[in-house]
Write an enzyme that holds these catalytic residues in place. Structure first.
Site, PDB file in Angstrom:
ATOM      1  N   ASP A 105      38.739  44.084  33.403  1.00  0.00           N
ATOM      2  CA  ASP A 105      38.311  44.276  34.791  1.00  0.00           C
ATOM      3  C   ASP A 105      38.269  45.753  35.155  1.00  0.00           C
ATOM      4  O   ASP A 105      38.975  46.585  34.580  1.00  0.00           O
ATOM      5  CB  ASP A 105      39.208  43.510  35.764  1.00  0.00           C
ATOM      6  CG  ASP A 105      40.661  43.957  35.733  1.00  0.00           C
ATOM      7  OD1 ASP A 105      41.201  44.147  34.627  1.00  0.00           O
ATOM      8  OD2 ASP A 105      41.263  44.126  36.809  1.00  0.00           O
ATOM      9  N   GLU A 169      44.130  43.327  35.584  1.00  0.00           N
ATOM     10  CA  GLU A 169      45.096  44.425  35.500  1.00  0.00           C
ATOM     11  C   GLU A 169      45.029  45.307  36.741  1.00  0.00           C
ATOM     12  O   GLU A 169      46.069  45.782  37.231  1.00  0.00           O
ATOM     13  CB  GLU A 169      44.830  45.265  34.250  1.00  0.00           C
ATOM     14  CG  GLU A 169      45.898  46.319  33.954  1.00  0.00           C
ATOM     15  CD  GLU A 169      45.642  47.669  34.607  1.00  0.00           C
ATOM     16  OE1 GLU A 169      46.528  48.545  34.525  1.00  0.00           O
ATOM     17  OE2 GLU A 169      44.573  47.845  35.219  1.00  0.00           O
TER      18      GLU A 169
END
Length: 429
Positions: A105, A169
């Site tokens: 991400d 994350e």
């Protein structure tokens, strides 16, 4: 030719493959909450190498009892459906198991601030630009290149490798790294390809918490404003008190690893930021409520409870200094990010092996750094008694406009991680 030299030669020959892979990853826009397109690229690449990746969506119900759990903002917004993690175990000998990987991400972009197209790779000499090229699709690409080189050269490691590409994350890693560890992918050590400016090796991460302060007022028509209390005015008093606390903390708290690689961080290893304020719904009305939302980050050395108490007591004291707020206290809510800081010993085996290989590959001296950002590495150290380090390329404008890294730094990252795998897992002759 040594095993390391063989792998490095194979990696150097794949520079074009690396740029194409990172381009595919960047073009698969994976803003936190919508990671599936990038994971599809990872899955295709793993399958092209002959692997059968494990693909699963995290379950909040299975994680809520974990000590490291908190409910992330992206989970609140979209849940975990359609947000898969990807892992594969590459079997070696009976030696130690090593995890290699990172997060898929990225944060979103403000396109008007970019001079280049953010959702593809623009190459200018050695530099490559695009959202995620440094943080951290470039690092993921470098690790996938290592796997390619291992397969192509027939190197058989003395222990298992675990590759993982995880979600979320940037929002706390609960559905990503924590879910992956809870699924059973617990190694003896881990290397995460965060952009830590190789040959520097990351050994620490910061604590990060989000908080919301609701400041009351008394709503009336502006023509009778003397009968009301403006919540915005009250909020400015709370804001000022938090700013003063931030400055005191900056002066009092020191953590050298945070500024070894970035001297500008000296005196700024902790921070409190008010990033959002909401109040009012009409220019002719005194607002009855103002809401401040903030983030506090701090290096190893304080617990979450200690930091929360400092902020809450500062707000309480500021309210007690105001005749009206004294009897109408603001409320404080902690939400989203609630990460604990971590650090591992620079003498840990994986830390020493990583630094030795990074210095050998780059020909430069590195330092043990970290503690100014929250990282997935904390889950390994805090909850699974596993040392994890950050080994990744140099990067600029992370989370900002025209994010970039360099092709040589990505190749150095790949060669360093290949060397770490050989030294840590051993080689099955």
């Amino acid at each position: 030719m040594s095993t390391k030299a063989t792998l490095e030669e194979a990696i150097d020959a794949k520079e074009t493959n690396l740029i194409e892979l990172v381009t595919d990853l960047v073009e698969a826009q994976t803003v936190t909450g919508d990671e599936k397109p990038g994971q599809a690229v990872v899955i295709d690449h793993l399958e092209s190498l002959g692997y059968e990746p494990d693909v699963w969506e995290p379950s909040a119900d299975e994680l809520t009892d974990h000590e490291g759990y908190f409910q992330t903002s992206s989970y609140d917004a979209v849940g975990y459906e359609g947000r898969p993690n990807v892992a594969v175990r590459i079997e070696g000998g009976d030696g130690p198991t090593l995890t290699l990987g990172g997060h898929i991400d990225v944060v979103d972009v403000t396109k008007s601030e970019w001079e280049r197209e953010p959702w593809t790779v623009t190459q200018e000499g050695d530099n490559i630009y695009g959202r995620g090229v440094a943080d951290m699709k470039g690092g993921l690409g470098a690790i996938l290149l290592v796997l390619e080189a291992i397969e192509e050269t027939g190197v058989e490691l003395g222990g298992d490798l675990i590759f993982q590409s995880v979600v979320e994350e940037e929002d706390g890693g609960i559905g990503g790294a924590l879910s992956t560890l809870e699924r059973g992918y617990v190694p003896d050590a881990a290397v995460i390809a965060e952009p830590f400016d190789i040959p520097n090796i990351g050994i620490a991460s910061a604590g990060v918490m989000y908080f919301r302060v609701e400041v009351p007022g008394k709503s009336v028509h502006a023509a009778w404003g003397h009968e009301g209390v403006n919540a915005i005015g009250n909020a400015t008093k709370i804001y000022q008190a938090i700013e003063e606390l931030d400055q005191r903390r900056k002066a009092e708290i020191d953590y050298e690893p945070a500024y070894r690689s970035d001297p500008d961080l000296e005196g700024n290893v902790t921070n409190i930021n008010i990033g959002m304020i909401e109040a009012g719904d009409w220019p002719s009305t005194l607002p009855s409520k103002a809401t401040l939302q903030g983030r506090v980050g701090w290096p190893p050395g304080e617990s979450r409870e200690e930091v929360r108490e400092q902020i809450e007591s500062t707000i309480r004291e500021a309210a007690n200094d105001d005749p009206w707020l004294k009897d109408h206290q603001p409320s404080v809510e902690w939400f989203g990010w609630q990460a604990v800081p971590h650090e591992i010993s620079p003498e840990a085996e994986i830390a020493q092996i990583s630094k030795q290989n990074a210095e050998r590959v780059t020909g430069e001296s590195g330092s043990f750094v970290g503690g100014n950002a929250a990282l997935d590495e904390r889950f390994y150290a805090l909850y699974y008694d596993t040392d994890a380090v950050s080994v990744g390329p140099e990067g600029w404008n992370l989370h900002g406009a025209d994010e970039h890294t360099t092709v040589p730094a990505l190749l150095e990252t790949a060669k360093t991680i290949a060397g770490i795998a050989v030294d840590y897992c051993g080689v099955d002759e």
